[in-house]
Design an enzyme around this catalytic site. Sequence first.
Site, short mmCIF file in Angstrom:
data_model
loop_
_atom_site.label_atom_id
_atom_site.label_comp_id
_atom_site.label_asym_id
_atom_site.label_seq_id
_atom_site.Cartn_x
_atom_site.Cartn_y
_atom_site.Cartn_z
N THR A 117 0.86 -1.11 -0.01
CA THR A 117 0.01 -0.06 -0.03
C THR A 117 0.90 1.27 -0.02
OG1 THR A 117 0.39 0.07 2.40
CG2 THR A 117 -1.64 -1.20 1.39
N GLU A 125 -5.53 -4.04 -0.81
CA GLU A 125 -6.19 -5.43 0.12
C GLU A 125 -7.09 -6.07 -0.40
OE1 GLU A 125 -5.63 -2.18 0.92
OE2 GLU A 125 -4.53 -2.08 2.92
P1 ADP Z 1 -3.70 3.81 -1.79
O1 ADP Z 1 -4.50 5.07 -2.17
O2 ADP Z 1 -3.18 3.81 -0.35
O3 ADP Z 1 -2.73 3.70 -2.99
P2 ADP Z 1 -5.47 2.09 -2.85
O4 ADP Z 1 -5.16 2.26 -4.17
O5 ADP Z 1 -5.78 0.72 -2.24
O6 ADP Z 1 -4.85 2.76 -1.61
O7 ADP Z 1 -6.76 2.87 -2.55
C1 ADP Z 1 -8.10 2.35 -1.91
C2 ADP Z 1 -8.88 3.58 -1.31
O8 ADP Z 1 -9.01 4.55 -2.32
C3 ADP Z 1 -10.11 3.02 -0.82
O9 ADP Z 1 -10.01 2.63 0.44
C4 ADP Z 1 -10.98 4.35 -0.89
O10 ADP Z 1 -10.78 5.13 0.00
C5 ADP Z 1 -10.51 4.99 -2.30
N1 ADP Z 1 -11.32 4.56 -3.37
C6 ADP Z 1 -11.14 3.72 -4.06
N2 ADP Z 1 -12.40 3.55 -5.27
C7 ADP Z 1 -13.20 4.83 -4.53
C8 ADP Z 1 -14.31 5.24 -5.17
N3 ADP Z 1 -15.05 5.05 -6.14
N4 ADP Z 1 -14.92 6.33 -4.60
C9 ADP Z 1 -14.18 6.89 -3.18
N5 ADP Z 1 -12.94 6.47 -2.91
C10 ADP Z 1 -12.63 5.34 -3.59
#
Ligand code: ADP
Length: 543
Positions: free
Chosen positions: A185, A331
Amino acid sequence: MKGLMMDRPLLISSIAEHAARFHGSREIVSVTVDDPRHRTNWRNVVSRSRKLANALDRLGLERGDRVATLAWNDHRHLELYYSVSGAGYVCHTINPRLFADQLVFIINHAQDRWLFTDPLFLPLVEKLHPALETLEGIVVLTDDAHLPETSLPNVRSYESLIGDEPDTYEWPDLDERSASALCYTSGTTGDPKGVLYDHRSTILHAYAGVAPDVLGLSSQDVVLPVVPLFHVNAWGIPYSAGITGAKLVLPGPKMADGEVLCSLFNDEAVTIALGVPTVWLALLQHTEKTGKRIETLKRTIIGGAAVPRSMIEAFRDKHGVEVRQGWGMTEMSPIGAVNTLKAGLEHLDDDAQLDLATKAGRGVYGCELRIVDDEGTELPWDGEAFGALQVRGPWVCSDYFRLDGTAGTHTDDGWFTTGDVATIDPEGYVAITDRTKDVIKSGGEWISSIELENVIMGHPAVAEAAVIGVPHPKWTERPLLVVVLGEGKSADKAELLKYYDGRVADWWLPNDVVFVDELPHTATGKVKKLELRKQFADFKLPA
Ligand code: ADP
């Protein structure tokens, strides 16, 4: 009584062999550092994956050892995906946009033995190398003719590594629960955490991705992932495309280049593209400026952050493209919810359908969802109650790599706490109102920063916006709107605040507006709220 069906393991190598046999001639087009339009097909990619598997065995790696990649989206990276996992090693994809100290941390934490890197990242690897504890050698994703000069020890080119290897390989009959890939992450708080996928989770997720109401892939499709192969397996596209025999178009280092993307879309007749909102923002700005149209695209799957309504409208009205919003996270492999119109909702008028499309999506089979309050009590799916969003399923992580249950992210009854706050409506559509840490707490009530951002993105002068909570003596926190105006556009504070009239509850109205030239973004293209909050920590709101 047990059933009488064969117990064949779900293995990534089986996708490779299926793709080579059934859609071998289907094209894979890449932009690479040494070729602006490299053309190959599934048969050759799989044949070269077998060669690479022979080479990996010869390096003396053992089952489960980590092999790292630092690379853009192209055919060689795809070969690594199939080869490393298929041969029983773990493909650790690294995000090159992370800070140097984070890169050092994750390479050491993952105990990577070999690193496969694009030539472009060699200067970065040279900088990191003295701090890397477990790395034995480096393979540069090019041929000898294009291998740059480097001070690094034990370096060779990819083409010379695989050149003399046989293109036959007996893929091992692994346990389907063997680790296949590793992705960290971005670690906006604390050290990055490693999510360790396995063959079974990857294949179940890839199957789900293919379905019509999820990504909806078929052999007829031409898919362009603008989501990087170095982040959450490009949402499973390398595997889902292999299952279906879709043509792949991989933009290499040109992920943020509106002109190259536009020509790839139109020349290669792309039908499906996937990416985060910031990428599409740039592309839409490019088409606006040049008057170009995206001709063949049927839909974009947009996720990773909330999709503004204005973006959904722009794609639909200017290009005839359907936007499908998706929600998920590293995750979760990552797909958890995807937004398509359910049967029975066709009667909704245009406006109501657009409102629905701004939600994150409805649960995909294979990923259970629930929202809970602070005490862990489940909340109703009424579209009003909002709480912590938790998930459970065969492609959701059960722990982080080498953290042995210390992350505190799983509940006693086996659910993963996503860190998102959401509502779920009676039809099962999830709306993400915030990340837990971004929610604005005003007088004991919560204000959704995402909703405030979505509304203001509809104002014609606004290019990008973020809303953060800043300290307030009476209300604890109040919203501050931070705005980037579009090129040549103008709007003042009063006009922007007026735009919220009738669109959000009065008490949600931001207390102030600040204009900035640009917003800080994370390595995955999301607005860095943490940095913004730090920047405006001492901001004095008007009385
Ligand atoms: P990081 O941003 O730490 O790289 P991820 O790519 O796994 O982690 O991002 C996941 C997060 O992105 C989710 O927990 C959520 O907060 C946000 N996210 C993903 N898709 C959406 C969506 N369609 N609308 C709002 N938030 C989103």
